[in-house]
Design a protein around this motif. Sequence first.
Motif, PDB file in Angstrom:
ATOM      1  N   PRO A  60      20.579  37.999 -19.259  1.00 56.93           N
ATOM      2  CA  PRO A  60      20.152  36.674 -18.777  1.00 56.93           C
ATOM      3  C   PRO A  60      19.291  35.932 -19.798  1.00 56.93           C
ATOM      4  O   PRO A  60      19.427  34.715 -19.971  1.00 56.93           O
ATOM      5  CB  PRO A  60      19.353  36.998 -17.507  1.00 56.93           C
ATOM      6  CG  PRO A  60      19.859  38.336 -17.076  1.00 56.93           C
ATOM      7  CD  PRO A  60      20.164  39.068 -18.337  1.00 56.93           C
ATOM      8  N   PHE A  61      18.418  36.662 -20.481  1.00 57.51           N
ATOM      9  CA  PHE A  61      17.543  36.031 -21.469  1.00 57.51           C
ATOM     10  C   PHE A  61      18.341  35.591 -22.699  1.00 57.51           C
ATOM     11  O   PHE A  61      18.036  34.570 -23.323  1.00 57.51           O
ATOM     12  CB  PHE A  61      16.440  37.009 -21.879  1.00 57.51           C
ATOM     13  CG  PHE A  61      15.625  37.503 -20.718  1.00 57.51           C
ATOM     14  CD1 PHE A  61      14.661  36.693 -20.130  1.00 57.51           C
ATOM     15  CD2 PHE A  61      15.837  38.767 -20.192  1.00 57.51           C
ATOM     16  CE1 PHE A  61      13.914  37.134 -19.050  1.00 57.51           C
ATOM     17  CE2 PHE A  61      15.096  39.228 -19.113  1.00 57.51           C
ATOM     18  CZ  PHE A  61      14.135  38.405 -18.537  1.00 57.51           C
ATOM     19  N   PHE A  62      19.375  36.360 -23.032  1.00 58.11           N
ATOM     20  CA  PHE A  62      20.240  35.993 -24.150  1.00 58.11           C
ATOM     21  C   PHE A  62      20.969  34.687 -23.846  1.00 58.11           C
ATOM     22  O   PHE A  62      21.024  33.776 -24.677  1.00 58.11           O
ATOM     23  CB  PHE A  62      21.244  37.117 -24.414  1.00 58.11           C
ATOM     24  CG  PHE A  62      22.287  36.769 -25.436  1.00 58.11           C
ATOM     25  CD1 PHE A  62      21.987  36.775 -26.789  1.00 58.11           C
ATOM     26  CD2 PHE A  62      23.574  36.428 -25.034  1.00 58.11           C
ATOM     27  CE1 PHE A  62      22.950  36.450 -27.735  1.00 58.11           C
ATOM     28  CE2 PHE A  62      24.549  36.105 -25.972  1.00 58.11           C
ATOM     29  CZ  PHE A  62      24.233  36.110 -27.331  1.00 58.11           C
ATOM     30  N   ILE A  63      21.522  34.601 -22.631  1.00 52.99           N
ATOM     31  CA  ILE A  63      22.241  33.386 -22.230  1.00 52.99           C
ATOM     32  C   ILE A  63      21.287  32.196 -22.192  1.00 52.99           C
ATOM     33  O   ILE A  63      21.607  31.099 -22.663  1.00 52.99           O
ATOM     34  CB  ILE A  63      22.907  33.590 -20.853  1.00 52.99           C
ATOM     35  CG1 ILE A  63      23.979  34.681 -20.950  1.00 52.99           C
ATOM     36  CG2 ILE A  63      23.511  32.283 -20.351  1.00 52.99           C
ATOM     37  CD1 ILE A  63      24.615  35.035 -19.620  1.00 52.99           C
ATOM     38  N   HIS A  64      20.090  32.421 -21.633  1.00 49.06           N
ATOM     39  CA  HIS A  64      19.092  31.350 -21.566  1.00 49.06           C
ATOM     40  C   HIS A  64      18.715  30.879 -22.964  1.00 49.06           C
ATOM     41  O   HIS A  64      18.589  29.670 -23.229  1.00 49.06           O
ATOM     42  CB  HIS A  64      17.846  31.851 -20.827  1.00 49.06           C
ATOM     43  CG  HIS A  64      16.758  30.825 -20.725  1.00 49.06           C
ATOM     44  ND1 HIS A  64      15.720  30.754 -21.636  1.00 49.06           N
ATOM     45  CD2 HIS A  64      16.554  29.817 -19.833  1.00 49.06           C
ATOM     46  CE1 HIS A  64      14.921  29.759 -21.304  1.00 49.06           C
ATOM     47  NE2 HIS A  64      15.402  29.174 -20.212  1.00 49.06           N
ATOM     48  N   GLY A  65      18.552  31.831 -23.881  1.00 46.54           N
ATOM     49  CA  GLY A  65      18.207  31.475 -25.253  1.00 46.54           C
ATOM     50  C   GLY A  65      19.309  30.683 -25.935  1.00 46.54           C
ATOM     51  O   GLY A  65      19.035  29.745 -26.693  1.00 46.54           O
ATOM     52  N   CYS A  66      20.562  31.047 -25.655  1.00 50.58           N
ATOM     53  CA  CYS A  66      21.690  30.319 -26.248  1.00 50.58           C
ATOM     54  C   CYS A  66      21.731  28.875 -25.754  1.00 50.58           C
ATOM     55  O   CYS A  66      22.027  27.947 -26.514  1.00 50.58           O
ATOM     56  CB  CYS A  66      23.002  31.020 -25.904  1.00 50.58           C
ATOM     57  SG  CYS A  66      23.208  32.631 -26.694  1.00 50.58           S
ATOM     58  N   VAL A  67      21.432  28.689 -24.466  1.00 53.36           N
ATOM     59  CA  VAL A  67      21.480  27.345 -23.879  1.00 53.36           C
ATOM     60  C   VAL A  67      20.314  26.490 -24.360  1.00 53.36           C
ATOM     61  O   VAL A  67      20.474  25.295 -24.648  1.00 53.36           O
ATOM     62  CB  VAL A  67      21.469  27.438 -22.338  1.00 53.36           C
ATOM     63  CG1 VAL A  67      21.360  26.044 -21.723  1.00 53.36           C
ATOM     64  CG2 VAL A  67      22.729  28.142 -21.841  1.00 53.36           C
ATOM     65  N   MET A  68      19.140  27.099 -24.464  1.00 57.72           N
ATOM     66  CA  MET A  68      17.931  26.345 -24.790  1.00 57.72           C
ATOM     67  C   MET A  68      17.664  26.230 -26.286  1.00 57.72           C
ATOM     68  O   MET A  68      16.768  25.499 -26.699  1.00 57.72           O
ATOM     69  CB  MET A  68      16.724  27.015 -24.118  1.00 57.72           C
ATOM     70  CG  MET A  68      16.821  27.089 -22.601  1.00 57.72           C
ATOM     71  SD  MET A  68      16.985  25.461 -21.825  1.00 57.72           S
ATOM     72  CE  MET A  68      15.399  24.735 -22.251  1.00 57.72           C
TER      73      MET A  68
END
Length: 206
Positions: A60-68
Amino acid sequence: LVTLGTSLIIDRVFFGEWVLVQLNFLKFNVLQNLGTFYGSHPWHWYFTQGLPVILGTHLPFFIHGCVMAPKRYRIFLGAVIWTVLVYRSLSVYPEVCFVFHPSHVHCPLKMRFLQCPPDLTGNESYVDEADVFYSNPLGWLNKEFYNDTLLPSHLIFFSVLEQEISSFLALKGYKKTATVFHTHVPQGRVGSHIYIYKKKPEMNRI
């Protein structure tokens, strides 16, 4: 060039001869396509299964980092995706089996595993030891351990084999000593549990 040169020197030290690992990888996985001997996955496997398994709770943090991530950093994300896609096009066997496979045996124990190396000779009728075993488990055991002095102290196998080799286990004096959960979705040769059988001391002549 620096990276390639360093790799050549390191491989020369460890292998004792000049080896171009990158070329061997290309020959094995692309030109000879021997990587598929260990199985293959659909094109989306890295994104839908491989990376999620390796990232685990970080996903989840990886996906969040990719988006942000700011636009100026997204070039790195693009490089990662491009690398994965290129690597996927060169190799289709399940590397996660090798990457995500920690060993819990840290002492000098004598062990015997079923071998499943790919055929490097081009023999079309080649059958690896694992396939030979699973074609007739009971027959293989009786042939391999034709003498009681050859019997191992322990046998470790998936639960799906228990019924088929039960006569061998009883005759040779093996008793189940442990059961380890493996998966909720057993399939084929892979059972839901791993069974550990130990030879009874009074019958162990080793």
